[in-house]
Design a protein around this motif. Structure first.
Motif, PDB file in Angstrom:
ATOM      1  N   ALA A 134     -52.716 -23.276  51.026  1.00  0.00           N
ATOM      2  CA  ALA A 134     -53.668 -22.185  50.769  1.00  0.00           C
ATOM      3  C   ALA A 134     -52.959 -21.009  50.096  1.00  0.00           C
ATOM      4  O   ALA A 134     -53.459 -20.436  49.124  1.00  0.00           O
ATOM      5  N   ALA A 135     -51.767 -20.671  50.601  1.00  0.00           N
ATOM      6  CA  ALA A 135     -51.012 -19.551  50.012  1.00  0.00           C
ATOM      7  C   ALA A 135     -50.653 -19.873  48.563  1.00  0.00           C
ATOM      8  O   ALA A 135     -50.780 -19.032  47.673  1.00  0.00           O
ATOM      9  N   ALA A 151     -44.071 -15.237  49.789  1.00  0.00           N
ATOM     10  CA  ALA A 151     -43.736 -15.601  48.405  1.00  0.00           C
ATOM     11  C   ALA A 151     -44.975 -15.505  47.519  1.00  0.00           C
ATOM     12  O   ALA A 151     -44.887 -15.119  46.359  1.00  0.00           O
ATOM     13  N   ALA A 152     -46.125 -15.851  48.090  1.00  0.00           N
ATOM     14  CA  ALA A 152     -47.364 -15.822  47.289  1.00  0.00           C
ATOM     15  C   ALA A 152     -48.025 -14.440  47.324  1.00  0.00           C
ATOM     16  O   ALA A 152     -49.085 -14.254  46.729  1.00  0.00           O
ATOM     17  N   LYS A 153     -47.408 -13.519  48.055  1.00  0.00           N
ATOM     18  CA  LYS A 153     -47.966 -12.166  48.232  1.00  0.00           C
ATOM     19  C   LYS A 153     -49.385 -12.222  48.790  1.00  0.00           C
ATOM     20  O   LYS A 153     -50.282 -11.495  48.350  1.00  0.00           O
ATOM     21  N   ARG A 154     -49.547 -13.086  49.777  1.00  0.00           N
ATOM     22  CA  ARG A 154     -50.849 -13.215  50.447  1.00  0.00           C
ATOM     23  C   ARG A 154     -50.677 -12.840  51.908  1.00  0.00           C
ATOM     24  O   ARG A 154     -49.602 -12.980  52.473  1.00  0.00           O
ATOM     25  N   ALA A 193     -44.004 -18.717  52.999  1.00  0.00           N
ATOM     26  CA  ALA A 193     -44.896 -19.169  51.908  1.00  0.00           C
ATOM     27  C   ALA A 193     -45.910 -18.076  51.575  1.00  0.00           C
ATOM     28  O   ALA A 193     -46.211 -17.827  50.406  1.00  0.00           O
ATOM     29  N   CYS A 194     -46.438 -17.424  52.598  1.00  0.00           N
ATOM     30  CA  CYS A 194     -47.432 -16.370  52.346  1.00  0.00           C
ATOM     31  C   CYS A 194     -46.769 -15.152  51.712  1.00  0.00           C
ATOM     32  O   CYS A 194     -47.346 -14.531  50.820  1.00  0.00           O
ATOM     33  N   LYS A 248     -54.558 -17.817  48.046  1.00  0.00           N
ATOM     34  CA  LYS A 248     -55.549 -17.315  49.008  1.00  0.00           C
ATOM     35  C   LYS A 248     -54.861 -16.670  50.219  1.00  0.00           C
ATOM     36  O   LYS A 248     -53.762 -17.084  50.605  1.00  0.00           O
ATOM     37  N   HIS A 249     -55.527 -15.706  50.804  1.00  0.00           N
ATOM     38  CA  HIS A 249     -55.089 -15.162  52.091  1.00  0.00           C
ATOM     39  C   HIS A 249     -55.443 -16.195  53.164  1.00  0.00           C
ATOM     40  O   HIS A 249     -56.381 -16.972  52.983  1.00  0.00           O
TER      41      HIS A 249
END
Ligand code: NAD
Length: 375
Positions: free
Chosen positions: A134-135, A163-166, A160-161, A139-140
């Motif tokens: 998802a990240a 890194a994805a800025k989520r 992971a979140c 997506k948040h």
């Protein structure tokens, strides 16, 4: 699991009219709750779209109905491996075909502007994979509790979140529930002095499918400790506002056939840096749902503590008076949407889920060694 074997699933709860207004004692909580009911940004922006991943018991009977009551977000999509569920959900919640995914095409959700938040409501071993996917899809994420089957998996999810800025949050609904918010306040502000002792238990008599994922170590990460015990760990952590230093645990098993892979009943003590001792229990063979705190100058407790509604609380000064039946899930999801839109830190982040898993892992170590273990 049979739907009504779990205490929180009582139908009576759904008979209550949900109302986020709070009772007389609610003034104390007003600063925190006021943000949740703010509709300021809704006038300026669209509600955020939530996609539920995994349409089992919790998604079907709690989260999807709650998303009909949310102000800052709504049920925009679903991800399911069961084609028969697609039309039922699409009709019931008015979900367009383009917002319906399965586990194979899930990653293409990256291209779907209707979906802002992915809510992972799958068996525990799948939380990591779907949070990371998802990240990566931009997506948040909300992951259900317990966050993952290991601390290492929690770390991967958090990374992971990041890194994805989520944003990543955990489905810790009780942080939005007035009685639980009150025991956080009473304990952390030392309203009755320092909390010396906590006694808490959360469990139910498992009457579900003997082959369900909840009884498989690889899929659930463990038994009642993972499923129900995390609420007890959370309770002791948010009453003290501290992280436990040591745990000591033991277990009982009366049905080794049913509980072949996972524990049946676990007792554990937690020692906190300020000196609080928490005596804790969780079980798939006993109905219990309470937290009691003894402090220097009084006590406070929730005799119905962790359910979806029907909370009951008291202190040595008298009864607590809040709305026992707020829609916890709606408040939790609305708050997360508010955090995203207004770039605020969620009060239930991935780091909180990981701290609980650190305690869980220490408890399992203590069950293995029979010794007190450092968290
Ligand atoms: P459930 O068994 O009712 O639903 C699980 C869903 O996952 C089903 O739709 C199933 O089809 C799907 N699934 C996909 N792949 C699967 C696989 N390989 N094996 C088994 N199922 C698979 O479970 P639930 O009670 O809805 O729990 C889901 C998550 O929600 C869990 O993490 C649980 O701890 C959490 N939960 C949280 C609360 C809460 O109060 N926050 C309450 C209940 C459940």
């Amino acid at each position: 699991m049979a739907k009504n074997t779990k205490p929180g699933n009582s139908n009576s709860r759904r008979k209550f009219i949900r109302d986020i207004s709070i009772g007389a004692g609610g003034l104390i909580l007003a600063p925190t709750l006021s943000g949740l009911s703010s509709t300021r940004f809704i006038r300026d922006r669209k509600k955020l779209g939530v996609a539920l991943v995994g349409l089992g018991g919790y998604a079907t009977y709690e989260l999807a109905p709650a998303l009909l009551e949310t102000k800052n977000c709504y049920l925009a999509g679903i991800v399911t491996g069961t084609p028969a569920k697609e039309k039922i959900w699409a009709d019931k919640y008015n979900i367009p075909q383009k917002n319906i995914y399965n586990y194979q095409n899930f990653d293409t959700i990256a291209d779907n502007k209707d979906i802002d938040i992915i809510y992972v409501v799958l068996p525990v071993f799948m939380h990591k994979e779907y949070t990371i996917r998802a990240a990566k899809a931009g997506k948040h994420v909300i992951s259900e509790k317990p966050m993952a089957i290991s601390v290492n998996d929690c770390t991967e999810m958090i990374e992971a979140c990041k890194a994805a800025k989520r944003k990543l949050s955990i489905g810790y609904r009780l942080h939005f529930e007035p009685f639980n918010m009150e025991i956080m306040r009473l304990g952390q502000n030392k309203v009755y002095g320092k909390v010396k002792k906590i006694n808490s238990s959360n469990g139910f008599v498992y009457g579900g499918d003997p082959n369900a994922w909840r009884l498989k170590k690889a899929l659930a990460g463990g038994g009642p400790l993972m499923d129900m015990g995390v609420y007890v760990i959370q309770g002791a952590r948010y009453v003290t506002g501290e992280e436990p230093l040591f745990v000591k645990a033991r277990q009982e098993k009366t049905n080794p056939t049913l509980f072949k892979e996972v524990e049946e009943t676990v007792y554990w003590d937690m020692e906190f840096p300020g000196g609080t001792i928490a005596n804790c229990k969780t079980s798939y063979n006993e109905n219990a749902n309470f937290i009691h705190a003894e402090a220097e100058r009084g006590w406070f407790e929730l005799s119905e503590a962790f359910r979806y509604g029907g909370m009951v609380g008291a202190t040595s000064a008298g009864k607590m008076n809040f709305n026992p039946d707020v829609n916890q899930q709606a408040l939790q999801m609305d708050d997360f949407a508010d955090c995203i839109v207004n770039n605020k830190q969620t009060r239930v982040p991935g780091e909180m889920g990981r701290l609980d898993m650190k305690v869980v892992e220490a408890i399992y170590r203590s069950l293995d060694t029979g010794q007190k273990e450092k968290v």
